[in-house]
Structures are given as structure tokens and as C-alpha cells.
Design an enzyme around this catalytic site. Structure first.
Site, PDB file in Angstrom:
ATOM      1  N   LYS A  22       0.673  -0.849   0.236  1.00 26.39           N
ATOM      2  CA  LYS A  22      -0.342  -0.349   0.250  1.00 26.39           C
ATOM      3  C   LYS A  22       1.139   1.343   0.034  1.00 26.39           C
ATOM      4  O   LYS A  22       0.706   2.335  -0.218  1.00 26.39           O
ATOM      5  CB  LYS A  22      -1.208  -0.364   1.523  1.00 26.39           C
ATOM      6  CG  LYS A  22      -1.352   1.651   1.978  1.00 26.39           C
ATOM      7  CD  LYS A  22      -2.247   1.074   2.551  1.00 26.39           C
ATOM      8  CE  LYS A  22      -3.013   2.680   2.969  1.00 26.39           C
ATOM      9  NZ  LYS A  22      -1.599   3.612   3.537  1.00 26.39           N
ATOM     10  N   ARG A  92      -4.995  10.845   3.587  1.00 29.64           N
ATOM     11  CA  ARG A  92      -3.685  11.201   4.310  1.00 29.64           C
ATOM     12  C   ARG A  92      -2.822  11.600   3.136  1.00 29.64           C
ATOM     13  O   ARG A  92      -2.161  12.286   2.380  1.00 29.64           O
ATOM     14  CB  ARG A  92      -3.048  10.832   5.155  1.00 29.64           C
ATOM     15  CG  ARG A  92      -2.151  12.352   5.857  1.00 29.64           C
ATOM     16  CD  ARG A  92      -1.732  12.237   7.020  1.00 29.64           C
ATOM     17  NE  ARG A  92      -3.116  12.049   7.837  1.00 29.64           N
ATOM     18  CZ  ARG A  92      -2.703  13.887   8.239  1.00 29.64           C
ATOM     19  NH1 ARG A  92      -2.587  14.570   8.569  1.00 29.64           N
ATOM     20  NH2 ARG A  92      -4.166  14.193   8.898  1.00 29.64           N
ATOM     21  N   CYS A 116      -6.163   8.180   8.526  1.00 32.96           N
ATOM     22  CA  CYS A 116      -6.872   7.288  10.240  1.00 32.96           C
ATOM     23  C   CYS A 116      -6.281   9.075  11.173  1.00 32.96           C
ATOM     24  O   CYS A 116      -5.634   9.766  10.937  1.00 32.96           O
ATOM     25  CB  CYS A 116      -5.720   6.309  10.035  1.00 32.96           C
ATOM     26  SG  CYS A 116      -6.260   4.912   9.744  1.00 32.96           S
ATOM     27  N   PRO A 122       1.344  17.175  10.312  1.00 33.73           N
ATOM     28  CA  PRO A 122       1.566  18.118  10.145  1.00 33.73           C
ATOM     29  C   PRO A 122       2.217  17.994   8.351  1.00 33.73           C
ATOM     30  O   PRO A 122       2.623  17.036   8.322  1.00 33.73           O
ATOM     31  CB  PRO A 122       1.939  19.484  10.611  1.00 33.73           C
ATOM     32  CG  PRO A 122       2.867  18.823  11.564  1.00 33.73           C
ATOM     33  CD  PRO A 122       1.793  17.271  12.231  1.00 33.73           C
ATOM     34  N   ILE A 123       1.975  18.615   7.477  1.00 29.55           N
ATOM     35  CA  ILE A 123       2.448  18.630   6.273  1.00 29.55           C
ATOM     36  C   ILE A 123       3.560  19.957   6.350  1.00 29.55           C
ATOM     37  O   ILE A 123       3.836  20.217   5.177  1.00 29.55           O
ATOM     38  CB  ILE A 123       1.638  18.581   5.053  1.00 29.55           C
ATOM     39  CG1 ILE A 123       0.316  19.680   4.916  1.00 29.55           C
ATOM     40  CG2 ILE A 123       0.337  17.544   4.967  1.00 29.55           C
ATOM     41  CD1 ILE A 123      -0.251  20.058   3.480  1.00 29.55           C
ATOM     42  N   ASP A 124       3.531  20.684   6.842  1.00 31.33           N
ATOM     43  CA  ASP A 124       4.577  21.148   6.666  1.00 31.33           C
ATOM     44  C   ASP A 124       6.208  21.024   6.286  1.00 31.33           C
ATOM     45  O   ASP A 124       6.429  22.213   5.616  1.00 31.33           O
ATOM     46  CB  ASP A 124       5.392  21.753   8.977  1.00 31.33           C
ATOM     47  CG  ASP A 124       3.552  22.661   9.256  1.00 31.33           C
ATOM     48  OD1 ASP A 124       2.176  22.485   8.667  1.00 31.33           O
ATOM     49  OD2 ASP A 124       4.118  22.727  10.091  1.00 31.33           O
ATOM     50  N   LEU A 125       6.345  20.283   6.843  1.00 30.70           N
ATOM     51  CA  LEU A 125       7.854  19.525   6.114  1.00 30.70           C
ATOM     52  C   LEU A 125       7.478  19.475   5.020  1.00 30.70           C
ATOM     53  O   LEU A 125       8.709  19.429   3.810  1.00 30.70           O
ATOM     54  CB  LEU A 125       8.078  18.144   6.686  1.00 30.70           C
ATOM     55  CG  LEU A 125       8.680  17.853   7.505  1.00 30.70           C
ATOM     56  CD1 LEU A 125       8.628  16.446   8.313  1.00 30.70           C
ATOM     57  CD2 LEU A 125       9.900  18.630   8.435  1.00 30.70           C
ATOM     58  N   ARG A 397      -8.500  -0.614   4.225  1.00 35.84           N
ATOM     59  CA  ARG A 397      -7.895   0.979   3.204  1.00 35.84           C
ATOM     60  C   ARG A 397      -6.006   0.523   3.369  1.00 35.84           C
ATOM     61  O   ARG A 397      -5.497   0.600   1.700  1.00 35.84           O
ATOM     62  CB  ARG A 397      -7.961   1.570   4.164  1.00 35.84           C
ATOM     63  CG  ARG A 397      -8.908   2.645   3.989  1.00 35.84           C
ATOM     64  CD  ARG A 397      -8.395   3.652   5.532  1.00 35.84           C
ATOM     65  NE  ARG A 397      -7.603   4.602   5.007  1.00 35.84           N
ATOM     66  CZ  ARG A 397      -6.369   4.981   5.678  1.00 35.84           C
ATOM     67  NH1 ARG A 397      -7.079   4.502   6.391  1.00 35.84           N
ATOM     68  NH2 ARG A 397      -5.110   5.711   5.144  1.00 35.84           N
TER      69      ARG A 397
END
Length: 423
Positions: A22, A92, A116, A122-125, A397
């Protein structure tokens, strides 16, 4: 509502071929948009997350066809770079389209990703890495508006933590950036090596995947390619833990033992007879697993956070005491309360969980995330009596046929549809 009905206490035996990974196939499918033409992906598992990714590709204008475990993506008709909120909210990992669309279209528009609920991720990176390459990123009303801007070019960028998703996004975006991009502090997971293999087959110049420094010589025109996805090491870990809970002897094919060194080491310490050679793994458990030294989750090659819940379930119906320390996600113990309904003795204090093994009994339990739901299935296999595990939609999933595979190994497990409002 769909549930798994499981009668535990039956040892497992037999052989399985592990599904495609996956966590490999999702970024590889996104990478297919980099080439103008039809790419062919083999060993593509039939998962709800994969279906959502294919829906995104279709909405972007790609032609998509599936036959068995082979998927064909023709990105020559790509005509859009916007992803609807509904599809972004389903998983995500959909954020990996940011890098691919920036490289191919020069821009992307999407909402914040779902998936999940395991605490702050956070997707700041991701955004920091893309900005470091010269992308212009604006956040408006919960949406991300990304443009290549005037200055996207290869350069050195440093990830503050080895995020798998940020590494993948940086690699994909760098494919469209003229010059050399050096990603320092990259994640080292095998799935990133698989992405590199696909990009190389497309003509991409990527090297270093599997180490902490990845280099991409971008700005080259890529062509469609054919690729076979690696086996899913997290599915394999789940089946190994299932044998640890229920007992028995099982052989798994299609996954490299080197990808699971940390998991295999713990299972051996717990008393399981585990052997690995090439793409074949075998496990035999003649007695309940015993307590082991502290299990600490960590980025690869450390103990994977996705294997923490299934292992905890197996140790819960074993003997002795084991301490778990979850270093990756804040809310990754949501399965503990449900395991307690089956009689598990687990004490949680922040990121630490202390498990004292003892016999478990059947119960009605509810899974709330992918690996936690799978862990409840593992526990039910080792418990006495007939359990009902809800949360099947989470399992779908990440597992192509968890119930079918376990039945093939001798488990008594059935998927049932209950009337609305039940449980």
C-alpha cells in the site's frame, strides 16, 4: 455495518503470497502523471485507498484501467491539477500529488488530506521542502495553492525529520526541477526505494533511496514505464503477529525479510521460530509469545509504528511483560481500550504502554484506524470464543483480503453485514 466474526483458538497453517505494498503503490500511482503516455503497474493491491487514488487520477483527466492486479494509467490526457475536497479527505497520502503535479503541470490545488486520526501529522515538512525548491505555496480557506513560480530549480534541501511523505513529495517535485536536488535527512523506507526504481524505469535520474541522502537530477523528460510493486511488509508483519497470537506455522512469500528485520528480531526474542530467505518468510509458534525488552517505534530501519498495534495484540495473549514506547504518533494507542474489553492487561502512560500477557476472551470490539483494527483481528484469533470486530472499512484501506487470507490459513473468520444501529 460490516464486521468480522472470528472464533479464536485455532492455530494457523499454510502458505500465503503477500499483497503489493500500500505504501509503495500510492506514490507510484501519483508518479505516473510525470510521463505523457501509458504506464503499467503490476502487483497493485485492491484497496479502498488505491481506489481513491485511481479516482483522483481519473478526475485529473488520466485514463485508468484495472485488470486483476495490473493497473494502466495513461497520463497523456491529463488536463487538470485540482483535486476535489472529498477525495483528499479520504486519505492522507493523497498529498503526494502535490510534488507530482508541480513537476508535470507547474501547479496544484488541493485541500488538506484526511486519513486515520492518529494525532497531529502536519504537512509542514512537505510544504517547506517544496518551497525550498522554489515553489510558491499559499494557504487559503483550507486549500493549498501551489505554483512552480519563477525559480524552481535543483538545490540542496534538508528535512528536519525523516518524513516518508515529505521525502516522496520532494523527489517527485525535483523530477521537474532543472539541475541537481540533494535531499538531506531523507526517510529510508523500502517504499522510497520502490518509488526510485519506478522513476528510474521512466528515465528519471534518482539515486540514494534507502539512505539518508537522495539525489535527483531533474528537468529531464520522462517516459511511461512498467513496474511491479514490492510486497507489503506491514501486511506481512500483521500475518506474522497473527501466528504469534493463534499459534501455528505459516510461510509468507513475496516480501523481503530484510525489510522487516526489527519485527523479526522482536518475534524471535518472544519465542517464535522465524526464518527468512530471499522473498520468503516462515514463522512457527508452538507456545504463547513471552515478554521481551522494550519495543520502541522509530523510522526505518527501526521498529515500524504500523507494526506496533498488531504486535501488542499478540503479546497481550502471551505471557510475561513487555513495554512499548510509541515515538511516531500521539494517538496510536486507540486500540488499547478495545483490547481491554477482551481481557488484555495494558497500562498506558503517555507514549508508554506496559503489556502483561494473559489469556484473552471473546468480545465485541470496534476498530478506529487501519492498524488498530487489524490488531483487534489478531487478538480475536488468539482469544477463546467468538468475537465481533467492527471497523472493517479501516481494514479495507490497507488489506486486500484479510479475512480471505486468514481463512486460507485455517482461521474461522467471516465478514458479516449487521443491521443498521447494531453494536
Amino acid at each position: 455495518m460490516c464486521v468480522y466474526e472470528i472464533t479464536g483458538g485455532r492455530p494457523l497453517a499454510g502458505q500465503l503470497t503477500v499483497q503489493g505494498a500500500k505504501n509503495s503503490v500510492l506514490p507510484i500511482l501519483a508518479a505516473a502523471v510525470l510521463a505523457d503516455g501509458e504506464s503499467v503497474i503490476h502487483n497493485c493491491p485492491n484497496l479502498s485507498d488505491v481506489s481513491a487514488t485511481l479516482d483522483i487520477l481519473r478526475l485529473l483527466g488520466c485514463r485508468v484501467a484495472r485488470e486483476g492486479d495490473t493497473v494502466r494509467i495513461d497520463a497523456s490526457t491529463l488536463g487538470d491539477s485540482r483535486i476535489p475536497d472529498q477525495l483528499m479527505g479520504e486519505m492522507r497520502s493523497s498529498v503526494v500529488f502535490l510534488g507530482a503535479l508541480l513537476a508535470r503541470c507547474g501547479g496544484a490545488e488541493l485541500s488538506y488530506p484526511g486519513g486515520c486520526e492518529l494525532g497531529p501529522r502536519p504537512i509542514d515538512l512537505h510544504l517547506t521542502a517544496l518551497r525550498a525548491l522554489g515553489a510558491e505555496v499559499r494557504e487559503e480557506g483550507g486549500h493549498l495553492l501551489c505554483r512552480s513560480g519563477r525559480g524552481m530549480a535543483g538545490r540542496e534541501l534538508c528535512l528536519s525529520i525523516p518524513s516518508v511523505g515529505a521525502t516522496e513529495n520532494a523527489i517527485l517535485a525535483a523530477c521537474g526541477c532543472p539541475g541537481l536536488t540533494t535531499i538531506v535527512g531523507a526517510a529510508r523506507e523500502p517504499e522510497i526505494e520502490d518509488l526510485q526504481a519506478f522513476l528510474r524505469s521512466m528515465g528519471g535520474q534518482v539515486e540514494g533511496a534507502g539512505t539518508s541522502v537522495v539525489r535527483v537530477l531533474g528537468g529531464k523528460r520522462l517516459h511511461p514505464a512498467e513496474h511491479t510493486v514490492i510486497g507489503d511488509r506491514m501486511a506481512a508483519a500483521t500475518y506474522l503477529c497473527a501466528v504469534g497470537a493463534a499459534g501455528g506455522c505459516v510461510c509468507l512469500k513475496g516480501v523481503e525479510s530484510g525489510c522487516l528485520t526489527a519485527v523479526l528480531s522482536v518475534l524471535k526474542e518472544a519465542g517464535a521460530d522465524v526464518q527468512g530467505e530471499g522473498d520468503t518468510l516462515s514463522i512457527a509458534c508452538a507456545a504463547p509469545l513471552c515478554g521481551v525488552r522494550t519495543v520502541r517505534t522509530a523510522p526505518h530501519p527501526g521498529f515500524p509504528t504500523d507494526a506496533q498495534a498488531p504486535l501488542m495484540a499478540a503479546m497481550s495473549c502471551g505471557t510475561g511483560t513487555t513495554m512499548f514506547v510509541e515515538n511516531m504518533f500521539l494517538n496510536r494507542y486507540r486500540h488499547v481500550g478495545e483490547l481491554a474489553r477482551m481481557g488484555a492487561d495494558i497500562q498506558v502512560d503517555g507514549r508508554v504502554a506496559v503489556v502483561t500477557g494473559r489469556p484473552l476472551h471473546a468480545a465485541q470490539v470496534r476498530g478506529t484506524d487501519l492498524r488498530g483494527s487489524a490488531a483487534l483481528v489478531v487478538a480475536a484469533l488468539g482469544a477463546q470464543g467468538k468475537s465481533q470486530v467492527s471497523g472493517v472499512r479501516h481494514i479495507l484501506r490497507g488489506y486486500q483480503s484479510l479475512d480471505g487470507d486468514l481463512r486460507a490459513l485455517g482461521a474461522q473468520i467471516e465478514k458479516k453485514e449487521l443491521p443498521a444501529g447494531t453494536h
